[in-house]
Design an enzyme around this catalytic site. Structure first.
Site, PDB file in Angstrom:
ATOM      1  N   ARG A  54      71.598  -1.593  64.328  1.00 38.57           N
ATOM      2  CA  ARG A  54      70.309  -2.224  64.006  1.00 38.57           C
ATOM      3  C   ARG A  54      70.245  -3.636  64.587  1.00 38.57           C
ATOM      4  O   ARG A  54      69.213  -4.080  65.084  1.00 38.57           O
ATOM      5  CB  ARG A  54      70.071  -2.242  62.485  1.00 38.57           C
ATOM      6  CG  ARG A  54      68.850  -3.043  62.096  1.00 38.57           C
ATOM      7  CD  ARG A  54      68.325  -2.811  60.696  1.00 38.57           C
ATOM      8  NE  ARG A  54      69.314  -2.555  59.677  1.00 38.57           N
ATOM      9  CZ  ARG A  54      70.156  -3.455  59.153  1.00 38.57           C
ATOM     10  NH1 ARG A  54      70.132  -4.710  59.562  1.00 38.57           N
ATOM     11  NH2 ARG A  54      71.014  -3.102  58.225  1.00 38.57           N
ATOM     12  N   TYR A 107      42.715  -1.599  69.678  1.00 33.87           N
ATOM     13  CA  TYR A 107      43.119  -0.287  69.161  1.00 33.87           C
ATOM     14  C   TYR A 107      42.839  -0.238  67.650  1.00 33.87           C
ATOM     15  O   TYR A 107      43.155  -1.205  66.925  1.00 33.87           O
ATOM     16  CB  TYR A 107      44.613  -0.065  69.458  1.00 33.87           C
ATOM     17  CG  TYR A 107      45.187   1.139  68.763  1.00 33.87           C
ATOM     18  CD1 TYR A 107      44.619   2.397  68.929  1.00 33.87           C
ATOM     19  CD2 TYR A 107      46.297   1.027  67.926  1.00 33.87           C
ATOM     20  CE1 TYR A 107      45.137   3.506  68.283  1.00 33.87           C
ATOM     21  CE2 TYR A 107      46.825   2.131  67.288  1.00 33.87           C
ATOM     22  CZ  TYR A 107      46.237   3.370  67.472  1.00 33.87           C
ATOM     23  OH  TYR A 107      46.750   4.456  66.826  1.00 33.87           O
ATOM     24  N   ASP A 179      48.260  -8.088  74.297  1.00 32.36           N
ATOM     25  CA  ASP A 179      48.673  -6.680  74.341  1.00 32.36           C
ATOM     26  C   ASP A 179      48.310  -6.157  75.737  1.00 32.36           C
ATOM     27  O   ASP A 179      47.138  -6.001  76.073  1.00 32.36           O
ATOM     28  CB  ASP A 179      47.938  -5.910  73.236  1.00 32.36           C
ATOM     29  CG  ASP A 179      48.322  -4.431  73.178  1.00 32.36           C
ATOM     30  OD1 ASP A 179      48.771  -3.904  74.202  1.00 32.36           O
ATOM     31  OD2 ASP A 179      48.146  -3.821  72.107  1.00 32.36           O
ATOM     32  N   LYS A 204      52.932   4.446  75.844  1.00 33.27           N
ATOM     33  CA  LYS A 204      51.932   4.712  76.891  1.00 33.27           C
ATOM     34  C   LYS A 204      52.593   4.657  78.273  1.00 33.27           C
ATOM     35  O   LYS A 204      53.538   5.365  78.508  1.00 33.27           O
ATOM     36  CB  LYS A 204      50.770   3.726  76.753  1.00 33.27           C
ATOM     37  CG  LYS A 204      50.329   3.481  75.301  1.00 33.27           C
ATOM     38  CD  LYS A 204      49.897   4.750  74.596  1.00 33.27           C
ATOM     39  CE  LYS A 204      49.419   4.421  73.191  1.00 33.27           C
ATOM     40  NZ  LYS A 204      49.566   5.509  72.249  1.00 33.27           N
TER      41      LYS A 204
HETATM   42  O1  P1T Z   1      51.016   4.116  68.836  1.00 34.05           O
HETATM   43  P1  P1T Z   1      51.926   2.927  68.903  1.00 34.05           P
HETATM   44  O2  P1T Z   1      53.062   3.113  69.847  1.00 34.05           O
HETATM   45  O3  P1T Z   1      52.357   2.440  67.557  1.00 34.05           O
HETATM   46  O4  P1T Z   1      51.070   1.738  69.579  1.00 34.05           O
HETATM   47  C1  P1T Z   1      49.936   1.179  68.986  1.00 34.05           C
HETATM   48  C2  P1T Z   1      49.017   0.653  70.048  1.00 34.05           C
HETATM   49  C3  P1T Z   1      49.041  -0.712  70.345  1.00 34.05           C
HETATM   50  N1  P1T Z   1      48.249  -1.247  71.312  1.00 34.05           N
HETATM   51  C4  P1T Z   1      47.428  -0.475  72.036  1.00 34.05           C
HETATM   52  C5  P1T Z   1      46.559  -1.091  73.082  1.00 34.05           C
HETATM   53  C6  P1T Z   1      47.370   0.919  71.806  1.00 34.05           C
HETATM   54  O5  P1T Z   1      46.538   1.650  72.550  1.00 34.05           O
HETATM   55  C7  P1T Z   1      48.180   1.496  70.784  1.00 34.05           C
HETATM   56  C8  P1T Z   1      48.130   2.948  70.466  1.00 34.05           C
HETATM   57  N2  P1T Z   1      47.002   3.612  70.956  1.00 34.05           N
HETATM   58  C9  P1T Z   1      46.724   4.949  70.804  1.00 34.05           C
HETATM   59  C10 P1T Z   1      47.521   5.803  70.137  1.00 34.05           C
HETATM   60  C11 P1T Z   1      45.464   5.397  71.413  1.00 34.05           C
HETATM   61  O6  P1T Z   1      45.251   6.612  71.598  1.00 34.05           O
HETATM   62  O7  P1T Z   1      44.645   4.531  71.749  1.00 34.05           O
END
Ligand code: P1T
Length: 386
Positions: A54, A107, A179, A204
């Site tokens: 961790r 998001y 972001d 992504k």
């Molecule tokens: O899903 P996660 O890995 O926890 O990430 C969150 C997140 C943060 N910032 C952006 C710009 C994102 O698009 C996302 C997650 N987005 C999706 C799951 C979506 O379909 O838009």
């Protein structure tokens, strides 16, 4: 790793130089260290600096070094999801009573984190039009500690002026968080433009194959790094060693993938813009893109996400989505396979309808993540469904 090497070279080699010491195997790809704990000779001397996974794990550390190298920053940190990374930034740096000015197009899960979770801990957020720098400055209060923007934004692909917001942040002693998920480190380096912290959902483009969940944080600032890293260990939402390996593997082809995502997205956007059943197409690579000059001044490419409006009602949009054959109807984006979704009923359903209307997420807005399949096959699929 030498930062003078080009992006592709850093993406492949950073964090993964073969160990050529006597007795080591010289792995070319960093091995997956699944061990949760590390033996030591002496009570007070952790072997190679490792104590417990961790706190620090060799595979995660290799990834974190690679992340810093590809985002042009001093430090990288890897978490179990994008939202875990966001939580670490917020909880690691802010306290009860603090305020965040965030951009209005975010998001849905990020807005939910601010509005429903952080609010319970006394950390509040208000929202400013991402395209209006003065709106951010007007929203600053004596309690404001942070500015949070997505650029390119999800799902309307709006652009924040990072250099200008860095000036606003400096004037008011705020931390600027960007972001950068939609462009990936291949097309933009927000830290070079003045952002204090860069984060991505590694789920992504960075992972790139829709098979691993992750979140990453990069910064040049020693104090910010130390606080977020302290929180990473203290709260524990770290990226697992296996996932770290998968994300590292993804990064090695990031440059190739992003080039193809962009080529395909431009062809698809041009096709959609000419189609009679489509009333509006938003893609940063199109000449019709409203913020093209600003976008080009801070990014070297346009990414693979297109948003467009279907003419008609939500039922027409749903019928179109259900007819697609290659392009999967699914949340998420940035994978090798094309994905499509309806933000109002899927990724942004947690945003209140009045708020969606205010920022422009209509019921017929479709978000398409263009994959790296053959572009003509994708266009044929869209044509038959339209
Ligand atoms: O899903 P996660 O890995 O926890 O990430 C969150 C997140 C943060 N910032 C952006 C710009 C994102 O698009 C996302 C997650 N987005 C999706 C799951 C979506 O379909 O838009």
């Amino acid at each position: 790793m030498n930062q003078n090497f080009a992006f592709e070279t850093r993406a492949i080699h950073a964090g993964e130089q073969p160990d050529m010491r006597d007795g080591a195997a010289g792995d070319v790809a960093a091995p997956i260290h699944l061990s949760t704990t590390f033996a030591r000779h002496e009570v007070d001397q952790p072997t190679g600096g490792y104590e417990y996974t961790r706190s620090l794990n060799p595979t995660r550390f290799a990834l974190e070094s690679k992340l810093a190298a590809i985002e042009n920053t001093k430090y990288g940190l890897a978490f179990s999801s994008g939202l875990a990374a966001e939580t670490a930034i917020i909880m690691g740096l802010l306290k009860s009573g603090d305020h965040v000015v965030a951009s209005d197009d975010l998001y849905g899960g990020t807005k939910r984190l601010f509005n429903r979770v952080m609010s319970e801990f006394g950390i509040t957020a208000s929202y400013a039009d991402v395209t209006d720098n003065s709106a951010f400055e007007r929203a600053v209060t004596p309690a404001t500690r942070m500015i949070w923007v997505e650029t390119v934004s999800n799902p309307l692909l709006k652009i924040a002026d990072i250099r200008e917001l860095a000036e606003v942040a400096k004037r008011h002693h705020l931390i600027l968080v960007v972001d950068n998920t939609f462009l990936s480190p291949y097309f933009m380096h927000p830290a070079d433009l003045g952002a204090d912290i860069v984060m991505h959902s590694a789920t992504k483009y960075i992972g790139g194959h829709s098979d691993v969940l992750g979140g990453v944080v990069m910064t040049n600032d020693d104090a910010l790094y130390e606080k977020i890293q302290y929180y990473q260990n203290a709260a524990g939402a770290v990226m697992a060693p296996f996932d770290s390996y998968i994300v590292m593997r993804g990064i090695k082809t990031l440059a190739l993938r992003m080039e193809r995502h962009e080529q395909n997205a431009l062809k698809v956007a041009e096709f959609l813009e000419k189609h009679e059943k489509v009333s509006r197409v938003v893609y940063p690579g199109l000449p019709s893109f409203a913020q093209r000059t600003l976008h080009q001044s801070q990014a070297s490419g346009n990414g693979g996400i297109i948003s467009f409006e279907i003419r008609g009602t939500v039922e027409d949009a749903k019928r179109f989505l259900s007819r697609l054959q290659i392009i999967a109807l699914a949340e998420s984006l940035g994978g090798v396979e094309s994905l499509v979704e309806l933000p109002s009923l899927m990724t942004h359903s947690s945003v209140a309808p009045e708020e969606r209307a205010k920022i422009g997420i209509t019921d017929t807005l479709v978000r398409l993540s263009v994959g790296i399949e053959n572009a003509d096959d994708l266009i044929d699929d869209l044509a038959q469904a339209l």
